[in-house]
Design a protein around this motif. Structure first.
Motif, PDB file in Angstrom:
ATOM      1  N   PHE A 108       0.821  -1.212   0.000  1.00  0.00           N
ATOM      2  CA  PHE A 108       0.000   0.000   0.000  1.00  0.00           C
ATOM      3  C   PHE A 108       0.856   1.264   0.000  1.00  0.00           C
ATOM      4  CE2 PHE A 108      -2.386   3.418   2.031  1.00  0.00           C
ATOM      5  CZ  PHE A 108      -3.605   3.367   1.372  1.00  0.00           C
ATOM      6  N   PHE A 109       2.001   1.233   0.665  1.00  0.00           N
ATOM      7  CA  PHE A 109       2.835   2.431   0.812  1.00  0.00           C
ATOM      8  C   PHE A 109       3.868   2.593  -0.296  1.00  0.00           C
ATOM      9  CE2 PHE A 109       1.425   1.251   5.102  1.00  0.00           C
ATOM     10  CZ  PHE A 109       0.773   2.425   5.471  1.00  0.00           C
ATOM     11  N   GLU A 110       3.927   1.652  -1.227  1.00  0.00           N
ATOM     12  CA  GLU A 110       4.923   1.740  -2.294  1.00  0.00           C
ATOM     13  C   GLU A 110       4.676   2.975  -3.163  1.00  0.00           C
ATOM     14  OE1 GLU A 110       5.141  -1.847  -4.539  1.00  0.00           O
ATOM     15  OE2 GLU A 110       5.693  -3.089  -2.797  1.00  0.00           O
ATOM     16  N   GLY A 111       5.717   3.754  -3.384  1.00  0.00           N
ATOM     17  CA  GLY A 111       5.621   4.936  -4.230  1.00  0.00           C
ATOM     18  C   GLY A 111       5.113   6.177  -3.539  1.00  0.00           C
ATOM     19  N   ILE A 112       4.720   6.075  -2.250  1.00  0.00           N
ATOM     20  CA  ILE A 112       4.244   7.249  -1.513  1.00  0.00           C
ATOM     21  C   ILE A 112       5.446   8.120  -1.150  1.00  0.00           C
ATOM     22  CG2 ILE A 112       3.067   8.083   0.550  1.00  0.00           C
ATOM     23  CD1 ILE A 112       1.136   6.611  -1.183  1.00  0.00           C
ATOM     24  N   ASP A 113       5.366   9.401  -1.502  1.00  0.00           N
ATOM     25  CA  ASP A 113       6.467  10.324  -1.206  1.00  0.00           C
ATOM     26  C   ASP A 113       6.298  11.050   0.121  1.00  0.00           C
ATOM     27  OD1 ASP A 113       8.035  10.147  -3.750  1.00  0.00           O
ATOM     28  OD2 ASP A 113       6.129  10.817  -4.599  1.00  0.00           O
ATOM     29  N   TYR A 114       5.055  11.402   0.459  1.00  0.00           N
ATOM     30  CA  TYR A 114       4.792  12.149   1.693  1.00  0.00           C
ATOM     31  C   TYR A 114       3.501  11.679   2.341  1.00  0.00           C
ATOM     32  CZ  TYR A 114       8.246  15.732   0.344  1.00  0.00           C
ATOM     33  OH  TYR A 114       9.396  16.393   0.001  1.00  0.00           O
ATOM     34  N   LEU A 115       3.490  11.722   3.679  1.00  0.00           N
ATOM     35  CA  LEU A 115       2.262  11.556   4.454  1.00  0.00           C
ATOM     36  C   LEU A 115       1.756  12.950   4.797  1.00  0.00           C
ATOM     37  CD1 LEU A 115       3.600   8.900   6.998  1.00  0.00           C
ATOM     38  CD2 LEU A 115       2.317   8.436   4.899  1.00  0.00           C
TER      39      LEU A 115
END
Length: 229
Positions: A108-115
């Protein structure tokens, strides 16, 4: 456990929000038994899931998920209330770590740059002393290593609570609620994950996405602790 912790635990024992049993040192908010019995959505990283469909036609969400189903008066409601109104900051971060732990293996978090946690209005933040969504995001960051972004959008007013509003009233309540800041352009071309405590109609999260919609090539996903479907 040190002596001071022993003394505090003796005079001020931490109790499970649900069953009232004394919590073990490793437990926070709910005992292991009550935590295991919560209504997990099991949405995971399933493309086109029910929650994603809440945003279809509103903004091009990449993916969306939530850990628990919310029901009025249920144990998830007790967790959310303690997080918001009882100063349970450690519980917020623990819930964030739990969210991340449940989803990490799914990609799910793959490729996420920022929260990007949904911001509070400055007066409410001052009164409460913390933003529960930001603490959730910090818990997620501790597990995933993804950086937080807390300076790209601001909340423009302390809008009335959404709790007792109809669906239409919720949408009117959040019109123009958020505004991008001078730091928002750093999110151009990035994939951000909007983090909030609970999803009801999706009005607040969509208002956040609208505030970022002018940024070039931005991609947006959504993650909440609970979903009142």
């Amino acid at each position: 456990m040190n002596l001071w912790t022993d003394i505090v635990e003796f005079f001020f024992p931490r109790l499970c929000l649900s069953c009232g049993r004394k919590l073990l040192l490793a437990e926070e908010g709910l005992c292991i038994s009550c935590l295991a019995g919560l209504p997990y959505t099991k949405l995971g990283n399933t493309p086109g899931n029910e929650m994603e469909k809440c945003f279809w036609g509103r903004f091009p969400v990449v993916r969306a998920s939530s850990l628990f189903y919310y029901a009025k008066g249920g144990n998830v409601a007790l967790i959310l209330y303690a997080m918001k109104y009882h100063g349970r900051k450690k519980l917020c971060r623990n819930m964030g770590r739990l969210m991340a732990g449940e989803l990490l293996a799914s990609g799910f978090f793959e490729g996420i740059d920022y929260l990007l946690p949904v911001p509070l209005y400055r007066t409410r933040l001052r009164q409460r002393g913390y933003n529960q969504s930001e603490l959730l995001a910090r818990g997620i960051s501790e597990v995933t290593g993804i950086s937080l972004c807390t300076d790209a959008i601001v909340r423009l007013r302390n809008n009335a609570t959404q709790t007792h509003k109809s669906g239409y009233a919720r949408w009117k309540n959040v019109e123009g609620l958020f505004q991008p800041t001078v730091n928002a352009p750093k999110l151009e071309g990035k994939h951000i994950l909007l983090v909030d405590d609970v999803l009801t109609t999706g009005a607040t999260l969509i208002a956040c996405a609208d505030a970022l919609s002018e940024l070039k090539s931005i991609r947006i996903s959504v993650l909440t602790l609970a979903w009142a479907r």
